[in-house]
Scaffold this motif. Structure first.
Motif, PDB file in Angstrom:
ATOM      1  N   ALA A  19     -45.813  -2.958 -69.093  1.00 52.46           N
ATOM      2  CA  ALA A  19     -47.026  -3.589 -68.573  1.00 52.46           C
ATOM      3  C   ALA A  19     -46.713  -4.607 -67.486  1.00 52.46           C
ATOM      4  N   GLN A  20     -45.450  -5.089 -67.458  1.00 52.23           N
ATOM      5  CA  GLN A  20     -45.019  -6.034 -66.426  1.00 52.23           C
ATOM      6  C   GLN A  20     -44.166  -5.347 -65.358  1.00 52.23           C
ATOM      7  N   ASN A  21     -44.249  -4.019 -65.328  1.00 45.70           N
ATOM      8  CA  ASN A  21     -43.479  -3.216 -64.367  1.00 45.70           C
ATOM      9  C   ASN A  21     -41.978  -3.370 -64.550  1.00 45.70           C
ATOM     10  N   ILE A  22     -41.576  -3.530 -65.807  1.00 47.11           N
ATOM     11  CA  ILE A  22     -40.164  -3.604 -66.158  1.00 47.11           C
ATOM     12  C   ILE A  22     -39.839  -2.432 -67.082  1.00 47.11           C
ATOM     13  N   THR A  23     -38.809  -1.698 -66.766  1.00 46.19           N
ATOM     14  CA  THR A  23     -38.418  -0.560 -67.598  1.00 46.19           C
ATOM     15  C   THR A  23     -37.200  -0.910 -68.437  1.00 46.19           C
ATOM     16  N   ILE A  24     -37.318  -0.696 -69.748  1.00 44.21           N
ATOM     17  CA  ILE A  24     -36.171  -0.801 -70.641  1.00 44.21           C
ATOM     18  C   ILE A  24     -35.601   0.608 -70.775  1.00 44.21           C
ATOM     19  N   HIS A  25     -34.368   0.809 -70.324  1.00 45.66           N
ATOM     20  CA  HIS A  25     -33.725   2.111 -70.403  1.00 45.66           C
ATOM     21  C   HIS A  25     -32.917   2.220 -71.696  1.00 45.66           C
ATOM     22  N   LEU A  73     -37.163  -4.577 -61.322  1.00 44.94           N
ATOM     23  CA  LEU A  73     -36.577  -4.072 -62.553  1.00 44.94           C
ATOM     24  C   LEU A  73     -37.229  -2.743 -62.912  1.00 44.94           C
ATOM     25  N   ASN A  74     -37.331  -1.883 -61.938  1.00 49.69           N
ATOM     26  CA  ASN A  74     -38.071  -0.644 -62.105  1.00 49.69           C
ATOM     27  C   ASN A  74     -37.213   0.455 -62.727  1.00 49.69           C
ATOM     28  N   GLU A  75     -37.866   1.567 -63.000  1.00 46.55           N
ATOM     29  CA  GLU A  75     -37.207   2.692 -63.640  1.00 46.55           C
ATOM     30  C   GLU A  75     -36.167   3.331 -62.729  1.00 46.55           C
TER      31      GLU A  75
END
Length: 472
Positions: free
Chosen positions: A67-73, A174-176
């Motif tokens: 939702a904050q445009n941060i992807t956890i990989h 911190l994008n995908e």
């Protein structure tokens, strides 16, 4: 452009996350920041509320990050193999940030991986984030570690605490990042989530953690020293599960406490936070404590064991209502009131003389707030085998404990419905209830609810002899 990795573990938040904040501070617009979570099947538990609730928290964190445009990989598999493949994929990876573990499996993992990172010219930035004080911060004047809580607390309370620092708006990219390692890891994570079926509601996430903190400070903190022992009124903080996942910063808790006027309740709760640091330090000093008694003289105790007795304890069928209500609360909700944790642990180790390790392992499976240091410390305390533990001759009487902390039997009736109509006079010893009263309330002690599994009075003399003989 170079890649920097933020490795999340038991710190599922952005607010006041030490490693995450340091990464943002040290990074430039030219750095590519990548957030990861490594799923290591070596750590997985089967049929575990502990594990399932943690993964729900991880899912919430993942979605909140999105939702904050941060992807956890996600990575999945052997830890070192994952990072070897990651380094092959990202030749420009030159820094890693994480909040370190200071004891147990996590400490061994971190030591191993730091060696790997350094060998591969990856700069390591690791921080103590989970406790108010790290395991080597509080020492005696001689430089030795404390073994007793009270002098540790006297030193601990005088030491300055790191301030709570709210994380500012995240303006870094911190994008995908598309890679087969990450897509396979996310697939595995989704499979794990699909298999979860907790039989109770589980609130999680940073927003829920903050809500619980505010409610506790506003409504329960100042009466905490009075209300914390009574399971039915349940005036405990409920913060432990958020602290163990890292959804709540311990410094945020400290900040909230210090914004309040002083009171007996506030001082009592502060001492609980110190116990958390103390047990963390004790685990560091005694790395074998999960399987070995801290007190060397008790390492050859010949614990009793019968499968039936252990099963009856686990299922809340011992015939001692306060013990059974506590175990049923654990089995039904994944949580148990702290007073009850002491009672049921004392009952298993002292009344049934069953190895404390079996109880600790069962709690590890069931508790949604399981913290190894505190749980092991609590079990060794109850079993009289740990540092600063209860003396072996102090044995909780489960009946009088029930009378003292659940005087009207309200909590017992909540979790043992077969006793709901038992008069207060017999609620703590239903086996003493006359047959005519049993018939009048339509309950049969020995049938719907069991008679006591042991004679507490006789067991007391046996356990005293057990410890005296084994330690002589």
């Amino acid at each position: 452009m170079s890649k920097t990795i933020m490795w999340f573990r038991k710190d599922l938040r952005f607010d006041d996350n030490t490693a995450f904040n340091k990464m943002l501070e040290n990074s430039t617009d030219k750095d590519e920041l990548v957030c990861i979570f490594q799923l290591n099947p070596v750590q997985f538990l089967e049929e575990s509320y502990n594990q399932d609730s943690f993964f729900y928290s991880l899912l919430t964190f993942y979605e909140q990050a999105k939702a904050q445009n941060i992807t956890i990989h996600f990575l999945y598999g052997d830890l070192e193999d994952n990072f070897i493949e990651l380094k092959k994929a990202f030749q420009d990876w030159n820094a890693v940030y994480f909040n370190k573990d200071e004891r147990g499996f996590g400490r061994e993992r971190d030591q191993k991986m730091i060696a790997f990172f350094e060998h591969n010219q990856i700069q390591v930035y690791s921080y103590q984030d989970s406790h108010l004080h790290g395991v080597q911060e509080i020492k005696k004047p001689t430089g030795e570690s404390y073994k007793v809580f009270t002098p540790y607390f006297r030193k601990w309370i005088t030491m300055p605490k790191r301030p709570y620092q709210r994380t500012k708006e995240i303006d870094h990219h911190l994008n995908e990042i598309n890679h087969s390692l990450f897509s396979e890891g996310e697939k595995k994570f989704k499979q794990i989530i699909e298999q979860i079926d907790l039989p109770f509601d589980y609130e999680c996430g940073e927003a829920a953690a903050e809500s619980y903190l505010k409610d506790f400070v506003k409504n329960h903190l100042h009466d905490y020293q009075k209300g914390r022992d009574y399971p039915y009124s349940d005036q405990t903080s409920k913060l432990s599960r958020f602290l163990r996942t890292g959804e709540l910063s311990i410094r945020k808790v400290w900040y909230a406490l210090n914004a309040e006027p002083d009171s007996d309740g506030r001082q009592t709760f502060i001492s609980e936070l110190c116990w958390r640091d103390f047990y963390n330090m004790i685990y560091f000093e005694n790395p074998k404590q999960k399987t070995q008694e801290i007190k060397e003289k008790y390492r050859k105790l010949h614990w009793n064991y019968t499968q039936e007795s252990f099963e009856r304890w686990k299922n809340g069928q011992t015939g001692f209502p306060i013990v059974d209500a506590g175990m049923r609360q654990l089995n039904q909700t994944g949580w148990m009131h702290n007073r009850l944790r002491m009672i049921v642990a004392s009952f298993l180790t002292k009344d049934l003389m069953i190895d404390w390790r079996m109880g600790e392992k069962y709690f590890q499976q069931k508790l949604i707030d399981y913290d190894a240091a505190s749980n092991i410390g609590g079990w060794q305390w109850a079993a009289s085998t740990g540092t600063d533990a209860v003396p072996y001759f102090r044995i909780f009487n489960p009946t009088t404990q029930g009378e003292k902390f659940d005087p009207q039997g309200d909590f017992i009736r909540q979790f043992i419905p077969e006793l709901k109509n038992v008069p207060n006079k017999y609620i703590h010893e239903p086996s003493k209830m006359p047959i005519e009263i049993q018939r009048s309330i339509d309950v049969s002690i020995g049938k719907e609810y069991p008679t006591p599994i042991v004679d507490h009075g006789k067991i007391r003399s046996e356990i005293l002899e057990f410890f005296k003989t084994s330690s002589s």
